[in-house]
Design a protein around this motif. Structure first.
Motif, short mmCIF file in Angstrom:
data_model
loop_
_atom_site.label_atom_id
_atom_site.label_comp_id
_atom_site.label_asym_id
_atom_site.label_seq_id
_atom_site.Cartn_x
_atom_site.Cartn_y
_atom_site.Cartn_z
N LEU A 87 23.90 -49.65 15.24
CA LEU A 87 23.18 -48.97 16.34
C LEU A 87 24.21 -48.58 17.38
CD1 LEU A 87 20.17 -51.40 16.85
CD2 LEU A 87 20.23 -49.30 15.50
N GLU A 88 24.22 -47.31 17.73
CA GLU A 88 25.23 -46.84 18.69
C GLU A 88 24.57 -45.84 19.62
OE1 GLU A 88 28.47 -47.51 19.72
OE2 GLU A 88 27.95 -45.85 21.05
N ILE A 89 24.83 -45.97 20.90
CA ILE A 89 24.14 -45.14 21.88
C ILE A 89 24.81 -43.78 22.08
CG2 ILE A 89 25.29 -45.98 23.98
CD1 ILE A 89 22.37 -46.24 25.15
N ARG A 90 26.11 -43.69 21.80
CA ARG A 90 26.81 -42.41 22.03
C ARG A 90 26.64 -41.51 20.80
NH1 ARG A 90 32.77 -44.05 23.51
NH2 ARG A 90 32.29 -45.79 22.12
N SER A 91 26.13 -40.30 21.03
CA SER A 91 25.78 -39.46 19.88
C SER A 91 27.01 -39.03 19.08
CB SER A 91 24.95 -38.25 20.31
OG SER A 91 25.55 -37.61 21.40
N ALA A 147 20.84 -45.15 18.84
CA ALA A 147 19.72 -45.88 19.44
C ALA A 147 20.22 -46.67 20.64
CB ALA A 147 19.10 -46.84 18.42
N ASN A 148 19.33 -46.88 21.56
CA ASN A 148 19.61 -47.80 22.67
C ASN A 148 19.06 -49.16 22.28
OD1 ASN A 148 19.79 -49.34 24.95
ND2 ASN A 148 18.94 -47.80 26.32
N SER A 149 19.96 -50.04 21.85
CA SER A 149 19.51 -51.33 21.31
C SER A 149 18.86 -52.19 22.39
CB SER A 149 20.69 -52.07 20.71
OG SER A 149 21.57 -52.45 21.75
N1 SAM Z 1 31.51 -53.06 18.31
C1 SAM Z 1 32.56 -52.05 18.34
C2 SAM Z 1 33.90 -52.70 18.13
O1 SAM Z 1 33.97 -53.93 18.20
O2 SAM Z 1 34.88 -51.99 17.90
C3 SAM Z 1 32.53 -51.22 19.64
C4 SAM Z 1 32.72 -51.98 20.92
S1 SAM Z 1 32.63 -50.91 22.36
C5 SAM Z 1 33.50 -51.78 23.56
C6 SAM Z 1 30.92 -51.08 22.85
C7 SAM Z 1 30.03 -50.07 22.15
O3 SAM Z 1 28.65 -50.33 22.44
C8 SAM Z 1 30.29 -48.64 22.59
O4 SAM Z 1 30.50 -47.84 21.44
C9 SAM Z 1 29.00 -48.25 23.33
O5 SAM Z 1 28.71 -46.88 23.24
C10 SAM Z 1 27.97 -49.11 22.64
N2 SAM Z 1 26.77 -49.41 23.43
C11 SAM Z 1 26.72 -49.79 24.72
N3 SAM Z 1 25.45 -50.00 25.12
C12 SAM Z 1 24.66 -49.77 24.03
C13 SAM Z 1 23.25 -49.82 23.80
N4 SAM Z 1 22.40 -50.14 24.77
N5 SAM Z 1 22.78 -49.51 22.57
C14 SAM Z 1 23.64 -49.16 21.58
N6 SAM Z 1 24.98 -49.11 21.74
C15 SAM Z 1 25.49 -49.40 22.94
#
Ligand code: SAM
Length: 231
Positions: free
Chosen positions: A72-76, A106-108
């Motif tokens: 699940l990732e919020i950035r498109s 999705a916004n988890s």
């Molecule tokens: N888990 C990955 C890693 O360990 O390499 C990425 C870590 S990065 C610091 C945090 C990620 O969480 C970002 O890609 C951000 O866009 C995503 N994110 C933040 N809030 C979120 C949300 N509410 N729902 C889904 N993704 C989210």
């Protein structure tokens, strides 16, 4: 904003078939003529919250070939990158490889119960979540008393939440909030260290690699979903 996020009204409305084409079930006669989403042979069981560029997913996919996993990732744009990465791996390897991994935008923090039913998941990964250092930003953290109750809802008893961060204060925050939650118990550290998923979380996430390049520390904590108490 969430206005542009698509999410199902309930888990049964979610069309998983396009994300897991290798797992679409043969439709029954009724289903062939139905406008309902085509069901899968099995449900998504593993979720990577805030999956970023998908390093964990593509490393876990061959290790847990019989489980469906979802980022699940919020950035498109980041979501699109991970989807392309998985399509490319599927094409390159053939033979069903990487069919068990997918990523959706999705916004988890808002819609987890729209995607998953109670006790559907066996593992949830929270890898290097954004730290939101300032106290007034703490409500944006993806570990909190309220969100932990959502994780408890979608996790089955015995299921595990995996957390890792390089920010010690955030590690302590996550431990405090899971320890305080009646649905979770900490997995003992020796047991955690023997879990192959922990090594992958440390070494294969993009953030884990970055922290290693900077010789940073990584704090790991696992929490097991307890059985619900008898009423
Ligand atoms: N888990 C990955 C890693 O360990 O390499 C990425 C870590 S990065 C610091 C945090 C990620 O969480 C970002 O890609 C951000 O866009 C995503 N994110 C933040 N809030 C979120 C949300 N509410 N729902 C889904 N993704 C989210």
């Amino acid at each position: 904003s969430d206005h542009t996020l698509e999410y199902p009204a309930s888990p049964s409305d979610m069309d998983w078939a396009k994300h897991y084409p290798g797992y679409v079930a043969e439709p029954t006669a009724d289903e062939t003529n139905s406008s309902r989403p085509r069901p899968l042979k099995q449900d998504v069981e593993i979720v990577d919250i805030g999956c970023g560029y998908g390093g964990l997913l593509v490393a876990l996919s061959p290790i847990l070939p019989n489980n469906l996993m979802l980022g699940l990732e919020i950035r498109s744009q980041v979501t699109a990158f991970v989807q392309e990465r998985i399509y490319a791996l599927r094409k390159q390897h053939g033979d069903g490889a990487y069919q068990n991994a997918a990523c959706i935008r999705a916004n988890s923090m808002k819609f987890l119960p729209n995607f998953f039913t109670k006790a559907q998941l066996s593992k949830i990964f929270i890898c290097f979540p954004d730290p939101h250092f300032k106290a007034r930003k703490h409500k944006a953290r993806i570990v909190s008393t309220t969100l932990n109750s959502e994780y408890a809802f979608v996790l089955r008893p015995g299921g595990v939440v995996y957390t890792i961060t390089d920010v010690e204060a955030l590690h302590e925050w996550m431990v405090e909030h899971f320890d305080a939650h009646p649905a979770f118990e900490r997995v003992p550290e020796d047991e955690a260290e023997n879990d192959p998923c922990v090594a992958i979380m440390r070494a294969e996430t993009e953030e884990g690699k970055k922290v290693a390049r900077n010789n940073g520390l990584k704090f790991v904590a696992l929490f097991r979903r307890r059985e619900d108490p008898p009423w």
